[in-house]
Design a protein around this motif. Structure first.
Motif, short mmCIF file in Angstrom:
data_model
loop_
_atom_site.label_atom_id
_atom_site.label_comp_id
_atom_site.label_asym_id
_atom_site.label_seq_id
_atom_site.Cartn_x
_atom_site.Cartn_y
_atom_site.Cartn_z
N TYR A 292 -2.28 6.57 -0.08
CA TYR A 292 -1.31 6.27 -1.15
C TYR A 292 -1.98 5.99 -2.49
O TYR A 292 -1.43 6.36 -3.54
N ASP A 293 -3.14 5.36 -2.49
CA ASP A 293 -3.75 4.94 -3.75
C ASP A 293 -4.20 6.09 -4.64
O ASP A 293 -4.45 5.90 -5.83
N TRP A 294 -4.29 7.30 -4.09
CA TRP A 294 -4.62 8.44 -4.95
C TRP A 294 -3.47 8.72 -5.91
O TRP A 294 -3.67 9.26 -6.99
N SER A 295 -2.25 8.33 -5.53
CA SER A 295 -1.11 8.49 -6.44
C SER A 295 -1.19 7.50 -7.59
O SER A 295 -0.54 7.69 -8.63
N LEU A 296 -1.98 6.44 -7.44
CA LEU A 296 -2.13 5.43 -8.49
C LEU A 296 -3.24 5.79 -9.47
O LEU A 296 -3.39 5.14 -10.50
N VAL A 297 -4.02 6.81 -9.14
CA VAL A 297 -5.03 7.32 -10.08
C VAL A 297 -4.27 8.15 -11.11
O VAL A 297 -3.62 9.14 -10.75
N PRO A 298 -4.32 7.80 -12.39
CA PRO A 298 -3.53 8.53 -13.39
C PRO A 298 -3.89 10.01 -13.51
O PRO A 298 -3.03 10.83 -13.81
N ALA A 299 -5.16 10.34 -13.27
CA ALA A 299 -5.60 11.73 -13.37
C ALA A 299 -5.27 12.49 -12.08
O ALA A 299 -5.16 11.89 -11.01
N PRO A 300 -5.10 13.81 -12.16
CA PRO A 300 -4.84 14.60 -10.96
C PRO A 300 -5.99 14.52 -9.96
O PRO A 300 -7.16 14.48 -10.35
N VAL A 301 -5.65 14.49 -8.68
CA VAL A 301 -6.63 14.43 -7.60
C VAL A 301 -6.47 15.68 -6.75
O VAL A 301 -5.37 16.00 -6.29
N ILE A 302 -7.57 16.39 -6.54
CA ILE A 302 -7.57 17.65 -5.79
C ILE A 302 -8.41 17.48 -4.54
O ILE A 302 -9.57 17.06 -4.61
N ALA A 303 -7.85 17.78 -3.37
CA ALA A 303 -8.60 17.73 -2.12
C ALA A 303 -9.14 19.12 -1.80
O ALA A 303 -8.42 20.11 -1.85
N ALA A 304 -10.43 19.18 -1.47
CA ALA A 304 -11.08 20.41 -1.02
C ALA A 304 -11.29 20.28 0.48
O ALA A 304 -12.11 19.47 0.93
N ILE A 305 -10.54 21.06 1.26
CA ILE A 305 -10.47 20.87 2.71
C ILE A 305 -11.23 21.98 3.45
O ILE A 305 -10.96 23.16 3.24
N HIS A 306 -12.15 21.56 4.31
CA HIS A 306 -12.85 22.51 5.17
C HIS A 306 -13.04 21.86 6.53
O HIS A 306 -12.92 20.64 6.68
N GLY A 307 -13.30 22.64 7.54
CA GLY A 307 -13.52 22.10 8.87
C GLY A 307 -12.30 21.37 9.37
O GLY A 307 -11.16 21.79 9.18
N ASN A 308 -12.53 20.22 10.02
CA ASN A 308 -11.44 19.45 10.60
C ASN A 308 -10.78 18.54 9.57
O ASN A 308 -11.46 17.86 8.80
N CYS A 309 -9.47 18.52 9.59
CA CYS A 309 -8.67 17.64 8.73
C CYS A 309 -7.53 17.13 9.60
O CYS A 309 -6.43 17.68 9.59
N PHE A 310 -7.84 16.07 10.37
CA PHE A 310 -6.94 15.63 11.42
C PHE A 310 -6.41 14.22 11.15
O PHE A 310 -7.10 13.37 10.58
N GLY A 311 -5.18 13.97 11.58
CA GLY A 311 -4.64 12.63 11.58
C GLY A 311 -4.73 11.95 10.23
O GLY A 311 -4.17 12.41 9.23
N GLY A 312 -5.45 10.84 10.19
CA GLY A 312 -5.63 10.11 8.94
C GLY A 312 -6.30 10.94 7.86
O GLY A 312 -6.03 10.77 6.67
N GLY A 313 -7.15 11.86 8.27
CA GLY A 313 -7.79 12.75 7.29
C GLY A 313 -6.77 13.63 6.59
O GLY A 313 -6.83 13.82 5.37
N LEU A 314 -5.81 14.15 7.36
CA LEU A 314 -4.76 14.96 6.75
C LEU A 314 -3.87 14.10 5.85
O LEU A 314 -3.47 14.54 4.76
N GLN A 315 -3.59 12.87 6.27
CA GLN A 315 -2.75 12.02 5.44
C GLN A 315 -3.44 11.67 4.12
O GLN A 315 -2.78 11.53 3.08
#
Length: 268
Positions: A98-121
């Motif tokens: 949730y706290d990435w929404s509190l960062v005023p600047a845009p946040v971009i996730a670069a996803i590779h390999g496994n992105c499971f559970g909490g990682g996906l959230q």
């Protein structure tokens, strides 16, 4: 130990790179990783020189989710994940997404390999997700007899229909980056998601930071609102805060002269 889990680097162009550095565990979330991610988001939220953020994982994966063995062995205990600090809206576990929404600047996730559970959230908590076509994504909490509880109620409804969300959650099915794109779970795919994320972040960093931040606020505050009057009013309010300000004037001059604009950092 949290300082060993996440590395934050701020480039001269205002692009911050946040790297999860627990590669031997596919960046699995132990208590130290939770703390480090929350601290990184808080640090960046207060830095007015940050114009875009790229979040990724070192090694073979973005983040493989909760380090169940770590918590079950008594290293922190799962109870700490549900603790809420003071009057914060999100609890300890939810903050890393949730706290990435509190960062005023845009946040971009670069996803590779496994992105499971909490990682996906965590990835869902960012503004934009760029995934490798062969990345593996899953709402995997059902495997451990749990529900997803790291802010997913605030992120997933903006991306996919409820029946698709239920199917993924009830089954814990793993989807590829390409399949995730088809159902709306990620923004786009790239053979090199980190390079693509950094390129996009660099492009965003060349735009007026006032306008970019205002646009993020506009969408975050109104996207799923049923109150049309309030949403339209918010457009006007944010626009009024931009018109005639130094960065808006700099954008107009640059647009007319075809020269590169020089923007000043926002006050907050």
């Amino acid at each position: 130990m949290s300082e060993d889990r996440v590395r934050v680097q701020l480039g001269p162009n205002g692009v911050a790179t946040v790297t999860m550095v627990r590669a031997d565990k596919h960046n699995a979330l132990d208590q130290a990783m939770f703390e480090a991610l929350a601290n990184a988001a808080e640090q960046l939220a207060g830095n007015t020189s940050v114009r875009a953020v790229v979040l990724h994982g070192e090694g073979k994966s973005f983040c493989s989710g909760l380090d169940v063995a770590s918590f079950m062995s008594g290293q922190g205990g799962t109870g700490v994940l549900l603790e809420r600090d003071g009057d914060r809206l999100a609890n300890f576990a939810q903050r890393v997404a949730y706290d990435w929404s509190l960062v005023p600047a845009p946040v971009i996730a670069a996803i590779h390999g496994n992105c499971f559970g909490g990682g996906l959230q965590i990835a869902l908590g960012t503004d934009i997700r760029i995934a490798a076509p062969d990345a593996k994504l899953s709402i995997m909490e059902i495997k451990w007899g749990l529900v997803p509880d790291m802010g997913i109620t605030q992120t997933l409804p903006r991306l996919i229909p409820i029946d698709v969300a239920k199917e993924l959650t009830f089954s814990g099915r793993i989807v590829s980056g390409s399949d995730a794109l088809a159902i709306g779970l990620v923004t786009r795919t790239s053979a090199d998601p980190l390079a693509s994320a950094l390129e996009l972040a660099g492009e965003i960093a060349q735009k007026s930071p006032d306008a970019v931040r205002a646009a993020k606020r506009l969408y975050d505050e109104t996207w799923v609102s049923d109150d049309a009057a309030a949403a339209l009013k918010r457009e006007s309010e944010l626009q009024s805060g931009l018109i005639g300000k130094p960065n808006q004037i700099a954008a107009v001059i640059a647009g007319m002269s075809k020269e590169q604009p020089v923007f000043v950092d926002p006050e907050r």
